[in-house]
Design a protein around this motif. Structure first.
Motif, short mmCIF file in Angstrom:
data_model
loop_
_atom_site.label_atom_id
_atom_site.label_comp_id
_atom_site.label_asym_id
_atom_site.label_seq_id
_atom_site.Cartn_x
_atom_site.Cartn_y
_atom_site.Cartn_z
N GLU A 62 23.31 0.89 -92.40
CA GLU A 62 24.05 2.11 -92.08
C GLU A 62 23.74 3.18 -93.14
OE1 GLU A 62 28.31 1.51 -92.08
OE2 GLU A 62 28.49 3.68 -92.41
N ILE A 63 23.73 2.76 -94.42
CA ILE A 63 23.45 3.70 -95.51
C ILE A 63 22.03 4.26 -95.38
CG2 ILE A 63 23.19 3.95 -98.03
CD1 ILE A 63 25.32 1.68 -98.28
N MET A 64 21.08 3.35 -95.09
CA MET A 64 19.69 3.79 -94.94
C MET A 64 19.57 4.86 -93.86
SD MET A 64 17.47 0.36 -95.21
CE MET A 64 17.79 -0.91 -96.36
N GLN A 99 12.18 -7.52 -103.14
CA GLN A 99 13.41 -7.37 -103.93
C GLN A 99 14.59 -8.02 -103.23
OE1 GLN A 99 14.22 -3.27 -104.72
NE2 GLN A 99 13.03 -3.26 -106.62
N LYS A 118 7.72 -3.99 -101.25
CA LYS A 118 8.45 -4.13 -102.51
C LYS A 118 9.94 -4.32 -102.24
CE LYS A 118 9.20 -1.47 -106.38
NZ LYS A 118 9.14 -0.11 -106.92
N ALA A 119 10.45 -3.52 -101.30
CA ALA A 119 11.88 -3.62 -100.97
C ALA A 119 12.21 -4.99 -100.38
CB ALA A 119 12.27 -2.51 -99.99
N GLN A 126 25.85 -2.95 -93.73
CA GLN A 126 26.29 -1.72 -94.38
C GLN A 126 25.08 -0.99 -94.99
OE1 GLN A 126 28.90 -1.97 -97.72
NE2 GLN A 126 29.69 0.09 -97.34
N GLU A 127 24.16 -1.80 -95.52
CA GLU A 127 22.95 -1.20 -96.10
C GLU A 127 22.13 -0.48 -95.03
OE1 GLU A 127 22.49 -4.99 -98.84
OE2 GLU A 127 20.68 -3.79 -98.73
N TYR A 183 11.22 2.40 -91.42
CA TYR A 183 11.49 2.19 -92.84
C TYR A 183 12.65 1.21 -93.03
CZ TYR A 183 10.52 3.50 -97.58
OH TYR A 183 10.09 3.47 -98.87
N ARG A 195 16.64 -11.01 -104.78
CA ARG A 195 17.99 -10.66 -105.24
C ARG A 195 19.08 -11.25 -104.36
NH1 ARG A 195 17.12 -4.35 -107.06
NH2 ARG A 195 15.62 -4.79 -108.69
N ASN A 196 18.74 -11.70 -103.17
CA ASN A 196 19.77 -12.27 -102.28
C ASN A 196 20.21 -13.66 -102.72
OD1 ASN A 196 20.06 -10.12 -100.64
ND2 ASN A 196 18.61 -10.81 -99.09
N ARG A 207 5.83 0.27 -100.19
CA ARG A 207 7.23 0.45 -100.58
C ARG A 207 8.16 -0.53 -99.87
NH1 ARG A 207 7.65 7.03 -100.90
NH2 ARG A 207 6.50 7.23 -102.84
#
Lengths: 226, 311
Positions: free
Chosen positions: B210-212, B14, B10-11, B207-208, B221, B18-19, B7
């Motif tokens: 922080e969200i994670m 991505q 894959k992330a 920010q990502e 992870y 995508r960057n 996983r």
């Protein structure tokens, strides 16, 4: 289920945010925490998912003292709490489906389980057709619905919504509130921090009023009144 | 565990794709870092080749008097061979010396006529002595000078070429030292730039992160996708820097260019040895590039992400 016991919080620079707050929230309750900006609503909620630590006092979740959790235990604690914020906090490089699925992936759920639960929750929140869009391609209301779907997909015991309707138009706001009420009907404890008076009055459930870091009123079927 | 690895892989993939420009810029910086290191290694390698070639050609010639008989020359050779500094000795007999001289002077009739007029062979035997390293020629020359057979020797040409050998030696060594200092400095700068570039990339994801954290992702992870991203940066950069280095070697293999850029090097050497060496060891070169690239990417990611996870 949730107990805030003599909570005080002073931010660096001697800025007090909370002063001796005592609050008990029972399982399955819907609690609106209201107050002006800077009243201490967000700080109080942050303590629940351990983003902030109290300067003094204890926060208990399912009889466990949150401040006693070790750093590696915090992710597991946070998986019990769904969170929704005013700015949605969706991952911008992931589609709405991926954002929702991500919450299950980090909880190490099985792929088959994820594939079953994600479309279901997207459907419940009314995002069925937009599942492949990126956050910046949908409206604020739809972003918030996706954030709500992400918060709920792991079936948390508690849903914390910190000003979830702050950026939304009245129709989207009401959509979100109805979803929150529906979730609560299914047994999830909902804690909603807001300063939207019409919404709080319409919900007509428990209202906790905060001012200058203190709880000044706590009514079982209250109205927005400061 | 395997699920987590798949996983996060894959992330990471991505994120990498995508960057867009951010990924291209980061890969570009690592390519430059790897290329700088490659160029420095190539220069050091070329210098080494040159040094070896010059050292191979340097020797000292011991000219033996014409009246010394061949068996005595052999004894002399045997004695010099006993010096620990001596690697080998090439013996050129009087006959051979004369033949060589005639061959060298075949276009000069005056010299050829004079030799004929002399009648007998005017040249003595020669012993070409090769030392293990160029520093030892002076010792060998002085040992011969102080030896019991010194009166049988008409001359040692080391004394004549001493300054040239010394200067060449000094120049090559200084060049080598300079190349190492430059390589280390440039590599260090390249590493710093890469580190900073990845730091900026991860900072843009703060920010990502922080969200994670908020949705209950464990530190591993959160960390792993960034580490995978670092791996992708490194491998992609290596895949670009290898052909780029090959083109560079072809470019400096051009004599005109080389002689203006690398005064001590020799285009033919570079073209033959360096390019050939590069192609023969392609797998090793690719492996080294990937390892170094991945190390740069992953190391920078780990250090940066650690800071964000603490906050």
């Amino acid at each position: 289920m949730i107990i805030f016991e003599n909570i005080s919080k002073v931010y660096p620079g001697n800025f007090p945010a909370l002063e001796n707050v005592n609050l008990k929230i029972h399982e399955g309750e819907f609690v609106s925490i209201v107050g002006h900006s800077g009243a201490g609503k967000s700080t109080l909620l942050k303590m629940l998912y351990a983003e902030e630590q109290p300067t003094s006092g204890d926060v208990y979740f399912s009889r466990k003292n949150i401040s006693e959790f070790k750093a590696r235990e915090l992710p597991y604690h946070r998986r019990n709490i769904g969170t929704v914020f005013q700015d949605c906090k969706l991952l911008p490089k992931k589609t709405l489906t991926e954002n929702v699925a991500f919450a299950m992936e980090v909880s190490e759920k099985k792929t088959s389980e994820i594939e079953e639960a994600v479309p279901q929750i997207l459907d419940i929140t009314g995002l069925g057709k937009k599942f492949d869009a990126y956050p910046n391609e949908v409206s604020g209301g739809e972003q918030q619905k996706a954030a709500l779907a992400r918060a709920l997909v792991n079936r948390p015991k508690v849903l914390v919504a910190d000003e979830p309707t702050g950026n939304l138009d009245p129709i989207s706001t009401w959509d979100i509130v109805q979803l929150l009420l529906k979730i609560n009907e299914f047994g999830t404890t909902v804690i909603l921090a807001t300063h939207d008076k019409p919404i709080v009055d319409k919900i007509s459930k428990r209202v906790v009023v905060m001012d200058k870091g203190r709880v000044i009123r706590d009514e079982a079927h209250g109205r927005y009144c400061i | 565990m395997l699920c987590k690895v798949t996983r996060t892989f894959k992330a990471g993939a991505q994120n990498f794709f995508r960057n867009g420009w951010l990924s291209i810029a980061t890969v570009g910086v690592i390519v430059i870092a790897l290329f700088i290191v490659n160029v420095q290694i190539a220069i050091m390698f070329a210098n080494n080749l040159l040094l070896n070639a010059v050292e191979d050609r340097v020797n000292i010639s011991v000219y033996v008097n014409t009246d010394v008989q061949e068996d005595e020359v052999m004894k002399l050779r045997h004695e010099i061979e006993q010096y620990p500094e001596v690697e080998n000795i090439e013996y050129i007999s009087r006959k051979q010396a004369l033949a060589d001289f005639k061959e060298r002077s075949k276009n000069n009739e005056t010299i050829l006529k004079s030799i004929e007029e002399v009648g007998s062979n005017p040249l003595g035997a020669v012993l070409n002595v090769k030392a293990h390293n160029p520093d030892q020629y002076e010792t060998i020359a002085s040992k011969i000078d102080q030896s019991s057979f010194s009166e049988k020797v008409s001359g040692v040409n080391y004394l004549k070429y001493r300054d040239i050998i010394d200067n060449l030696n000094k120049e090559i060594k200084a060049n080598q030292k300079g190349a190492i200092i430059l390589a280390v400095t440039l590599s260090f700068i390249a590493i710093l730039i890469t580190f900073n570039s990845i730091r900026t990339t991860i900072y843009s994801h703060r920010q990502e992160i922080e969200i994670m954290k908020l949705i209950g992702a464990s530190n591993n992870y959160i960390r792993l996708p960034f580490i995978w991203e670092g791996v992708f940066y490194g491998i992609t950069a290596a895949m670009i820097s290898v052909p780029l280095t090959y083109l560079y070697l072809q470019f400096i293999g051009n004599e005109e260019v080389t002689n203006s850029i690398l005064p001590l090097s020799n285009a033919r050497f570079i073209k033959i040895f360096l390019t050939e060496y590069f192609m023969k060891n392609l797998v090793l070169v690719v492996l080294f590039q990937c390892t170094f690239g991945v190390f740069l990417g992953v190391f920078s990611s780990i250090i940066t992400i650690r800071k964000h996870l603490k906050a």
